[in-house]
Design an enzyme around this catalytic site. Structure first.
Site, mmCIF file in Angstrom:
data_model
loop_
_atom_site.group_PDB
_atom_site.id
_atom_site.type_symbol
_atom_site.label_atom_id
_atom_site.label_comp_id
_atom_site.label_asym_id
_atom_site.label_seq_id
_atom_site.Cartn_x
_atom_site.Cartn_y
_atom_site.Cartn_z
ATOM 1 N N GLU A 203 0.809 -1.215 0.000
ATOM 2 C CA GLU A 203 0.000 0.000 0.000
ATOM 3 C C GLU A 203 0.846 1.270 0.000
ATOM 4 O O GLU A 203 0.492 2.270 -0.633
ATOM 5 C CB GLU A 203 -0.939 -0.004 1.213
ATOM 6 N N HIS B 279 -10.522 -5.449 7.860
ATOM 7 C CA HIS B 279 -11.218 -5.261 6.591
ATOM 8 C C HIS B 279 -12.433 -4.328 6.699
ATOM 9 O O HIS B 279 -12.797 -3.672 5.731
ATOM 10 C CB HIS B 279 -11.676 -6.603 6.022
#
Length: 325
Positions: free
Chosen positions: A60, A129
């Site tokens: 990321e 998540h």
């Protein structure tokens, strides 16, 4: 107009954006040939090829670092981070670099980057998540946070976000991806950023909310109407900066306010919204501001979501408590 769910609306928006502007690029984990883990980019790789839509490593920090470099180079990147919880791996790129870029350059350069990511409960995901981190990132000057509550808004807000010249964190709620269908125009259209939407008009109490809680609040409003309580529901759409003018106009009309969020009481946007209402409409209020939020704990594993997440019944109860003192 065709009925579409949010994934279809996002996919159509991305397709039309890429077709209209050759400087737009899509990249992230599995967004290419596979069409994304949620299929939001399905079919786009075949249409636009490797040079405009491509897969990245599971990194990321690298994805957001590349994004800023591309933006400086004249492109309009649209990176995807599969889940917003993973943004913690790249917070310097987001908050320390791209959000500061226009200020750092004295207004002579911008960072037109739209980061797409997912969040939210109700679908039984593993930890990290579903986390609601919008409140954390909303404290970053120079960064917009946009959260659509349905397919129509998702398409219009996404197109506006990409055309905007500042970085936007565009958060798509997982439960809303395929649970709701709406009529969505085939052509490109824009919904203004930083402007809330009054999704339901009322006269007795104002609910301010965003994301999936718009639908829970609307359910609650319909039930409360049966008891003679008229509820106005405001969908923020852009949560940072949020549209305080629309909120105050409603609160001054109704005299009561309840702020609803999926995030924990400690996080989210509720605390900031409540403070703004208190500072600017104290003498218009007939009672203290109410709040509905999740408990101050880590987002639970899927088996406990149903008892942890706020719902319409919680909202109904809080509205009654506020009105009845």
């Amino acid at each position: 107009m065709a009925q579409k769910n949010m994934v279809q609306a996002v996919n159509e928006a991305l397709d039309q954006i890429m077709e209209s502007d050759e400087k737009t690029l899509l990249f992230g984990e599995d967004v290419g040939i596979n069409g994304g883990v949620f299929r939001a980019t399905d079919g786009l790789h075949a249409k636009y090829g490797d040079k405009r839509i491509f897969d990245t490593p599971l990194a990321e920090s690298g994805i957001l670092g590349i994004s800023l470099g591309l933006a400086i180079g004249g492109y309009r990147p649209i990176p995807e981070l599969q889940f917003s919880g993973f943004t913690m791996e790249a917070i310097d790129g987001l908050a320390g670099q791209m959000a500061r870029h226009r200020y750092r350059m004295g207004g002579k350069a911008s960072a037109p980057i739209t980061i797409r990511s997912t969040f939210g409960g109700g679908v039984g995901t593993p930890e990290l998540h579903s986390d609601n981190l919008e409140g954390l990132f909303a404290q970053t000057p120079g960064l917009r946070i946009v959260i659509p509550s349905g397919p129509y808004d998702a398409k219009g807000l996404l197109i506006s976000s990409v055309k905007n010249n500042d970085p936007v964190f565009f958060l798509e709620h997982l439960k809303l991806y395929r649970s709701i269908k709406e009529e969505v125009p085939e052509e490109m259209y824009e919904i203004p950023l930083d402007k809330a939407n009054v999704v339901r008009e009322g006269t007795d109490v104002t609910i301010v909310t965003y994301g999936s809680m718009v639908h829970e609040s609307t359910k609650a409003a319909k039930e409360l109407e049966k008891e003679g309580i008229s509820v106005e529901v405001i969908d923020l759409r852009t949560v940072a900066p949020f549209d305080i003018d629309t909120i105050l106009e409603s609160v001054k009309k109704t005299g009561y306010a309840v702020v609803v969020q999926e995030a924990q009481r400690l996080t989210g946007l509720a605390n900031h919204i409540m403070a703004e209402i208190a500072e600017n409409a104290m003498y218009d209020l007939e009672a203290p501001i109410g709040r509905v939020a999740a408990p101050d704990s880590h987002f639970p594993f899927g088996s406990a979501e149903s008892v942890w997440l706020p719902n319409a019944k919680d909202i109904e109860a809080e509205v009654k408590r506020v009105i009845n003192g």
